[in-house]
Structure formats: C-alpha cells, structure tokens
Write a protein that holds these residues in place. Structure first.
Motif, PDB file in Angstrom:
ATOM      1  N   ASP B 117       0.843  -1.194   0.000  1.00  0.00           N
ATOM      2  CA  ASP B 117       0.000   0.000   0.000  1.00  0.00           C
ATOM      3  C   ASP B 117       0.877   1.242   0.000  1.00  0.00           C
ATOM      4  OD1 ASP B 117      -2.459  -0.992  -0.311  1.00  0.00           O
ATOM      5  OD2 ASP B 117      -2.854  -1.282   1.814  1.00  0.00           O
ATOM      6  N   ALA B 118       2.058   1.112   0.604  1.00  0.00           N
ATOM      7  CA  ALA B 118       3.008   2.227   0.602  1.00  0.00           C
ATOM      8  C   ALA B 118       3.986   2.076  -0.553  1.00  0.00           C
ATOM      9  CB  ALA B 118       3.745   2.286   1.932  1.00  0.00           C
ATOM     10  N   GLY B 119       3.475   1.562  -1.695  1.00  0.00           N
ATOM     11  CA  GLY B 119       4.354   1.185  -2.805  1.00  0.00           C
ATOM     12  C   GLY B 119       5.322   2.269  -3.244  1.00  0.00           C
ATOM     13  N   LEU B 120       4.794   3.469  -3.454  1.00  0.00           N
ATOM     14  CA  LEU B 120       5.638   4.554  -3.959  1.00  0.00           C
ATOM     15  C   LEU B 120       6.683   4.959  -2.921  1.00  0.00           C
ATOM     16  CD1 LEU B 120       6.249   6.423  -6.186  1.00  0.00           C
ATOM     17  CD2 LEU B 120       4.395   7.892  -5.496  1.00  0.00           C
ATOM     18  N   LEU B 121       6.243   4.990  -1.642  1.00  0.00           N
ATOM     19  CA  LEU B 121       7.188   5.335  -0.575  1.00  0.00           C
ATOM     20  C   LEU B 121       8.278   4.277  -0.479  1.00  0.00           C
ATOM     21  CD1 LEU B 121       4.780   6.594   2.200  1.00  0.00           C
ATOM     22  CD2 LEU B 121       6.031   7.876   0.489  1.00  0.00           C
ATOM     23  N   ALA B 122       7.854   3.008  -0.570  1.00  0.00           N
ATOM     24  CA  ALA B 122       8.828   1.917  -0.503  1.00  0.00           C
ATOM     25  C   ALA B 122       9.819   2.039  -1.649  1.00  0.00           C
ATOM     26  CB  ALA B 122       8.107   0.580  -0.564  1.00  0.00           C
ATOM     27  N   LEU B 123       9.311   2.394  -2.830  1.00  0.00           N
ATOM     28  CA  LEU B 123      10.192   2.542  -3.982  1.00  0.00           C
ATOM     29  C   LEU B 123      11.231   3.633  -3.740  1.00  0.00           C
ATOM     30  CD1 LEU B 123      10.071   1.813  -7.329  1.00  0.00           C
ATOM     31  CD2 LEU B 123       9.992   4.280  -7.186  1.00  0.00           C
ATOM     32  N   LEU B 124      10.772   4.764  -3.235  1.00  0.00           N
ATOM     33  CA  LEU B 124      11.710   5.858  -2.967  1.00  0.00           C
ATOM     34  C   LEU B 124      12.732   5.433  -1.914  1.00  0.00           C
ATOM     35  CD1 LEU B 124       9.321   8.940  -2.987  1.00  0.00           C
ATOM     36  CD2 LEU B 124      11.039   8.349  -4.675  1.00  0.00           C
ATOM     37  N   ALA B 125      12.248   4.701  -0.903  1.00  0.00           N
ATOM     38  CA  ALA B 125      13.157   4.231   0.144  1.00  0.00           C
ATOM     39  C   ALA B 125      14.208   3.292  -0.440  1.00  0.00           C
ATOM     40  CB  ALA B 125      12.365   3.533   1.234  1.00  0.00           C
ATOM     41  N   ILE B 126      13.753   2.349  -1.273  1.00  0.00           N
ATOM     42  CA  ILE B 126      14.688   1.362  -1.820  1.00  0.00           C
ATOM     43  C   ILE B 126      15.703   2.023  -2.744  1.00  0.00           C
ATOM     44  CG2 ILE B 126      14.869  -0.660  -3.302  1.00  0.00           C
ATOM     45  CD1 ILE B 126      12.089  -1.464  -2.204  1.00  0.00           C
ATOM     46  N   THR B 127      15.216   2.936  -3.606  1.00  0.00           N
ATOM     47  CA  THR B 127      16.171   3.566  -4.526  1.00  0.00           C
ATOM     48  C   THR B 127      17.184   4.411  -3.756  1.00  0.00           C
ATOM     49  OG1 THR B 127      14.525   5.271  -4.888  1.00  0.00           O
ATOM     50  CG2 THR B 127      14.763   3.639  -6.609  1.00  0.00           C
ATOM     51  N   SER B 128      16.750   4.985  -2.609  1.00  0.00           N
ATOM     52  CA  SER B 128      17.730   5.780  -1.861  1.00  0.00           C
ATOM     53  C   SER B 128      18.741   4.880  -1.172  1.00  0.00           C
ATOM     54  CB  SER B 128      17.036   6.688  -0.856  1.00  0.00           C
ATOM     55  OG  SER B 128      16.283   5.915   0.035  1.00  0.00           O
ATOM     56  N   MET B 129      18.400   3.594  -0.981  1.00  0.00           N
ATOM     57  CA  MET B 129      19.394   2.657  -0.449  1.00  0.00           C
ATOM     58  C   MET B 129      20.528   2.430  -1.444  1.00  0.00           C
ATOM     59  SD  MET B 129      18.583   1.404   2.568  1.00  0.00           S
ATOM     60  CE  MET B 129      19.087  -0.290   2.746  1.00  0.00           C
ATOM     61  N   GLY B 130      20.202   2.611  -2.735  1.00  0.00           N
ATOM     62  CA  GLY B 130      21.234   2.434  -3.760  1.00  0.00           C
ATOM     63  C   GLY B 130      22.418   3.372  -3.556  1.00  0.00           C
ATOM     64  N   VAL B 131      22.153   4.516  -2.911  1.00  0.00           N
ATOM     65  CA  VAL B 131      23.233   5.468  -2.632  1.00  0.00           C
ATOM     66  C   VAL B 131      24.306   4.810  -1.761  1.00  0.00           C
ATOM     67  CG1 VAL B 131      23.755   7.711  -1.636  1.00  0.00           C
ATOM     68  CG2 VAL B 131      21.601   7.350  -2.787  1.00  0.00           C
ATOM     69  N   TYR B 132      23.849   3.927  -0.857  1.00  0.00           N
ATOM     70  CA  TYR B 132      24.820   3.231  -0.007  1.00  0.00           C
ATOM     71  C   TYR B 132      25.842   2.474  -0.846  1.00  0.00           C
ATOM     72  CZ  TYR B 132      22.500   4.197   4.371  1.00  0.00           C
ATOM     73  OH  TYR B 132      22.001   4.824   5.449  1.00  0.00           O
ATOM     74  N   GLY B 133      25.351   1.807  -1.887  1.00  0.00           N
ATOM     75  CA  GLY B 133      26.261   1.080  -2.755  1.00  0.00           C
ATOM     76  C   GLY B 133      27.348   2.001  -3.280  1.00  0.00           C
ATOM     77  N   ILE B 134      26.919   3.163  -3.744  1.00  0.00           N
ATOM     78  CA  ILE B 134      27.870   4.101  -4.355  1.00  0.00           C
ATOM     79  C   ILE B 134      28.810   4.685  -3.309  1.00  0.00           C
ATOM     80  CG2 ILE B 134      27.962   6.394  -5.378  1.00  0.00           C
ATOM     81  CD1 ILE B 134      25.785   5.535  -7.236  1.00  0.00           C
ATOM     82  N   PHE B 135      28.261   5.136  -2.188  1.00  0.00           N
ATOM     83  CA  PHE B 135      29.140   5.768  -1.220  1.00  0.00           C
ATOM     84  C   PHE B 135      30.079   4.761  -0.567  1.00  0.00           C
ATOM     85  CE2 PHE B 135      30.392   7.399   2.920  1.00  0.00           C
ATOM     86  CZ  PHE B 135      31.154   8.446   2.458  1.00  0.00           C
ATOM     87  N   LEU B 136      29.535   3.587  -0.195  1.00  0.00           N
ATOM     88  CA  LEU B 136      30.412   2.587   0.430  1.00  0.00           C
ATOM     89  C   LEU B 136      31.479   2.138  -0.548  1.00  0.00           C
ATOM     90  CD1 LEU B 136      27.884   0.505   2.502  1.00  0.00           C
ATOM     91  CD2 LEU B 136      29.549   2.171   3.282  1.00  0.00           C
ATOM     92  N   GLY B 137      31.102   2.030  -1.832  1.00  0.00           N
ATOM     93  CA  GLY B 137      32.098   1.679  -2.844  1.00  0.00           C
ATOM     94  C   GLY B 137      33.245   2.672  -2.848  1.00  0.00           C
ATOM     95  N   GLY B 138      32.882   3.951  -2.807  1.00  0.00           N
ATOM     96  CA  GLY B 138      33.910   4.986  -2.802  1.00  0.00           C
ATOM     97  C   GLY B 138      34.724   4.962  -1.517  1.00  0.00           C
ATOM     98  N   TRP B 139      34.058   4.730  -0.405  1.00  0.00           N
ATOM     99  CA  TRP B 139      34.738   4.756   0.890  1.00  0.00           C
ATOM    100  C   TRP B 139      35.684   3.559   1.033  1.00  0.00           C
ATOM    101  CZ3 TRP B 139      34.439   1.238   4.975  1.00  0.00           C
ATOM    102  CH2 TRP B 139      35.107   1.641   6.152  1.00  0.00           C
TER     103      TRP B 139
END
Lengths: 189, 388
Positions: B117-139
C-alpha cells in the motif's frame, strides 16, 4: 560560485529542444562508417604505404645500386642495405654494385618517405600496401623478395592466400590508380 | 503443500522471472544504447559479434567476468565487494513493485513481485538505499579519488531524491493512495496523470535523470574530470555490476514514470474506438512506455553536455525543490478550494506553471543568484566555490 559572462547565452529550453532535434535528425542519416575488412577502404593517390623496390622497365634490372643513402637518411634506422659487386656477365642492377641484402624493419618504419626522397635512382618507392599486421617480430622485417615490384600483398596476406589457395585479397582500392612511379611500366616478373 | 508455501514459491518464481527479464533488458539496453548513440553520430556502432552485433552483450559479459579483478591493497575488502552487490540488489528490488497488469492477470497470479500500500514510498526508500552502494564503494576503495567521488555522488543523489519525492506529492494528494495498482486504476478512470500533473512530471523526469546518474547529470562517473569518481578502483565484474545497477535503475525509473504519469499497464482510452479492448493489453503497453522512456534517456545522452557540479546543485536545490513545493501547493489549493470545478482546471494550472517554468528557465538562474553574485558575475568568470 562559478559564473558565466553576462553576454554568454544561457542554455534555455529552446536551445535544448533545438539540440534534441539535431540528434534526432542525424538518427535517420546514412552512417559514414566504412566496414573495413568487408568493405574496401578507399585510398587517396598521395597515400604512402609499404615500400616497393622498382625495376627498370624493359631490361628488368633492379634500380637499386646499393648506395645506402636511404639507410643513412632514415630517421628511425629501419633500413639495412648490404651492397655487392655486380657480375658483369649477368648484372642485377645497371651500376657497378647492387643491393645484396635490402631489409626494412616495418615495425620501426614511420612512413616518412625520406628514403624515397634520398634515393638517387628512384628505386625505393612507398606504395599503397598498408595491411601488414603480423604475429612475429621477424616476419615484419621485409626483405628484397617482399618488396620487389610485382609482389602483391604483405607477408601475412600472402601466407593467408597460400593457405586458402585463393588470390591475395587487398582490403583497399585505389580509384585514381597507383602512383606515377608504379604505373605505366611493364615489369617482367 | 500448505497455502503459504505455494504463495512463497510463486513469489520466488516471479522474482526470478523479473530479475531475468531485467538483466536481459539491461544487456540489450547497452547494445541498443551504443547502436543508437552511434547512429545519432552518423556511425554504425558495434556490429561485429553475431548477426548485427546481437551477441555483443554476451561478449561484454564474458569479458567482464574473466577480466582480471584488480583492487587496492588498502581497500576494505568486505565492503569493497559488497558495495556493487548492494547497488545492483537495490536496483533489482525496486522494480519488483511495478505492476505489469491488474490483479490476477498473469495466468491467475498477480503480475508483480510485491504490492505494498506504501508502494511509492517503498520505492523511494529502496532507490535511496542504492546510494549506499555508491558511497560505500567509494569509501571502501582505500584511495582518495573514489571517496571524494562517492561523497559527491551521494550528495547529488540525495539532493535529487528530495526533488523526486516532492514532485510526486501532488500526484499522491490527487489520487489519495501510494499503491501503484490504485494509481493506475485511478488513471484508467480519470485520465492519465500527465494531464493534471504536467509540472510534477517534468520535475520527476529531471530528477529521474539525476537519480539514475544519467547525462546531463552523470557527474558520479565524470570520467574526464574526476577519473570515474566512486568507481575509480573498480574493475572487471564489480565495475560491470555498478554499470548494471545504473541501467536497471534507468529501466525502473522508466517503469515508474510510465506507471505514475502515463497510465502504467493501461493503454490510451481513445484507441478503444479503433480496436475494442486495446487499452487492456497490460504488459505490451507497459513495455512500450518503458521503451519510450529508455529511448528518451539515450536521446538526451546523445544531445546534452554534462552539467558542472555547482550548476547541478543550484538547479536541484534552488529550482527543482521550490518548484516541486509550488506544485504541491498548487494541487493542495485546487483540492481545497476548487475541487468541484473539475480536473481540467488543475491541468490548466499545472500546464501554465510548466510553461512559465520553461519560458523562464534561462532567466531563473540569474534570479536565484545573490546580489553580490549578480554584481560580480560580469567581472570574474571563475571564482572559488563558496565565494559569497
């Protein structure tokens, strides 16, 4: 903050739309790519490729007299010439001496054409051949037998032709015909 | 077999199917992108491997798998390895919530992996988790360029995440649900949301480009300026995983845009007059819309130059965010005062806002500069960051 000059135009939506139109238009244009190995590359008349050692028309004698001027002028030290006395009964060249060994290291050659300029008899001429990629270093040192006029193709091409039993296939065409120095004379093979 | 087990197995199967479809699309997306970019530059593009170059993705995959995987001695090996997996994992997860048809239209099963029911919110949450991949990769790379690159990529992605989240607020207020299926069904009844939220769509489109790190916002990679940023130290398959995440994010963004603003798996209603039932071919319509947006991504890449970092940040915070808020306000005002007049008023308002924004777009930047900047902008073409 960085700033652009006030007279410099900012990229607005109109400019973006115009640019998008340009790329979309190009999408339907015919590509200019030449699919080289399948499609033959077109060579300009002034193109300088693999060296050719020419002969005198008529007599068929080698023009090279083994003077080593080409080797001396070569900036890449790619040429090696070893001269020998001609046999008066059966001369190889019209002069006193001829090139017993004439080698060019194609890996070092920069195709500058200075050898051609230096040659007093017009023996060494840069031809149209450019497909010379090979696997072994020693195969890229071309001897007289690889450069004397009438030899069609580079070493790997001739090897390939011998393997398949087909004639040497050159991946280029010279619509204007070969260079003046290489055309119009009937050379004995 | 108990019922829950059957459900679980079906969900797993759908997950595998979606992942498979996404990865295939990703693979051919790279080929199509290269071919299209080439054609837009009047070249041919890759056509050596297989007929018409169709096996090129396979060759690329084999190459990246068997290429030597070089890493830095100082790298934090665990995080360094996990980062691309996080990036691709989040990218793949995000797509699972996109409905490819109404409930039960996939041989009796529901054509989505999960539907919240919170589909769009969940989507935004999940896509913002992708930032972790990028930042941790750099770190975790254990080298200076990547950490700076990762930092600035995270800054960019988070900035645009905000604009993205705000630009759909108007839509959510209008529909009254964050559930993707409900949003699509609402559009089937009232008309596509692009009509009533054109301003919101424009903002969402722009932030999707920034969010997926695509041109003109592809600063995270920026090979020319910062040696590829966060993925400087990545090679072979780990590098490929990051690229894969970018492309899967693109596909997801296209699917989300189609679902939110273009009627999702429903076709246009006016085509019903030609062929009855044509608007109800679920997967075909969704695929067509996704393909359209993917083409947009490529087309824009072929056209626009990359933005400078300060331009990007100013655009995100000073233009995108306030306009997204204004859009929210506009929709709220409509809902509060003019609900009875019909949706056409909202579409006029939204369109007016969009046109105003477009016409003003090259002047807005000047407006947003501080007086000091405006005064000095003629004198110094280059000044250090934070000069005012």
């Amino acid at each position: 903050m960085f700033h652009t000059h006030p007279k410099e135009k900012h990229m607005g939506v109109l400019e973006i739309a115009k640019g998008m139109g340009v790329t979309l238009g190009k999408l339907f244009q015919k590509p200019v790519t030449v699919s080289y190995p399948e499609q033959r590359a077109t060579i300009q008349p002034r193109f300088r490729g693999r060296h050719v050692l020419t002969r005198h028309p008529g007599t068929g004698l080698e023009k090279c007299i083994g003077c080593s001027l080409c080797a001396a002028v070569c900036p890449a030290y790619a040429i090696y010439v070893e001269a020998a006395e001609n046999d008066p009964q059966n001369p190889t060249s019209p002069g006193e001496r001829y090139a017993k060994v004439y080698e060019i290291n194609m890996l070092r050659c920069i195709f500058c054409g200075l050898c051609e300029e230096a040659c007093p008899t017009g023996a060494v001429v840069l031809g149209n051949e450019f497909e010379m990629a090979d696997y072994r270093y020693r195969d890229l040192v071309y001897g007289k037998e690889d450069m004397l006029v009438g030899v069609e193709g580079s070493l790997p091409q001739r090897r390939e032709a011998a393997r398949t039993g087909k004639p040497v296939r050159l991946g280029f065409q010279v619509p204007q015909g070969p260079r003046k120095e290489l055309e119009g004379v009937e050379y004995p093979r | 077999m108990p019922d829950w087990l059957v459900q679980l197995l079906i969900t797993l199967l759908k997950g595998v199917l979606v992942a498979f479809a996404l990865l295939t699309t990703f693979a051919y997306m790279t080929l199509i992108e290269r071919r299209l970019l080439a054609r837009m530059q009047i070249r041919l593009g890759p056509n050596r491997v297989g007929p018409m170059g169709l096996l090129q993705p396979l060759a690329d995959a084999i190459k990246s798998i068997f290429k030597e995987d070089v890493s830095v001695t100082l790298a934090d090996k665990l995080v360094y390895t996990l980062a691309p997996i996080v990036a691709i994992g989040m990218a793949l997860t995000a797509f699972g919530g996109i409905p490819a048809g109404p409930a039960g239209s996939l041989f009796g099963a529901d054509p989505w992996v999960y539907n919240l029911d919170a589909g769009l919110l969940a989507l935004l949450a999940i896509t913002s988790m992708g930032v972790y991949g990028i930042f941790l990769g750099g770190w975790a790379s254990g080298s200076k360029y990547p950490i700076l690159g990762g930092l600035r990529s995270s800054a960019q992605m988070i900035s645009y995440e905000l604009g993205m989240g705000l630009s759909v607020l108007g839509l959510l207020m209008l529909v009254g649900s964050t559930n993707f299926v409900r949003i699509v069904e609402w559009q089937a009844v009232s008309g596509w949301l692009i009509l009533f939220q054109s301003l919101g769509f424009a903002l969402f489109l722009i932030s999707s480009f920034a969010e997926t790190n695509r041109t003109p916002f592809d600063l995270p990679e920026a090979e020319q300026e910062i040696v590829a940023g966060y993925l400087t130290e990545y090679s072979a398959i780990k590098w490929a995983l990051f690229q894969m995440a970018e492309y899967v994010n693109m596909i997801t963004a296209s699917a989300v845009m189609s679902t939110l603003f273009f009627g999702g798996y429903r076709g246009p209603v006016f085509l019903e007059g030609l062929i009855p039932g044509i608007s109800g071919w679920p997967i075909i319509w969704l695929v067509l819309k996704i393909a359209f947006f993917l083409f947009m991504f490529i087309w824009v890449r072929a056209t626009l130059p990359r933005l400078r970092y300060d331009q990007l940040m100013r655009f995100g915070w000073k233009l995108l965010l306030p306009v997204a808020l204004a859009n929210t306000l506009l929709t709220a005002a409509y809902l509060a005062f003019a609900r009875g007049t019909g949706l056409w008023l909202l579409s006029l308002l939204s369109l007016g806002g969009l046109v105003l924004l477009l016409v003003m777009s090259d002047r807005v930047r000047v407006l947003w500069n501080t007086p000091t900047q405006r005064r000095e902008s003629g004198a110094a073409p280059v000044r250090p960051v934070g000069g005012d």
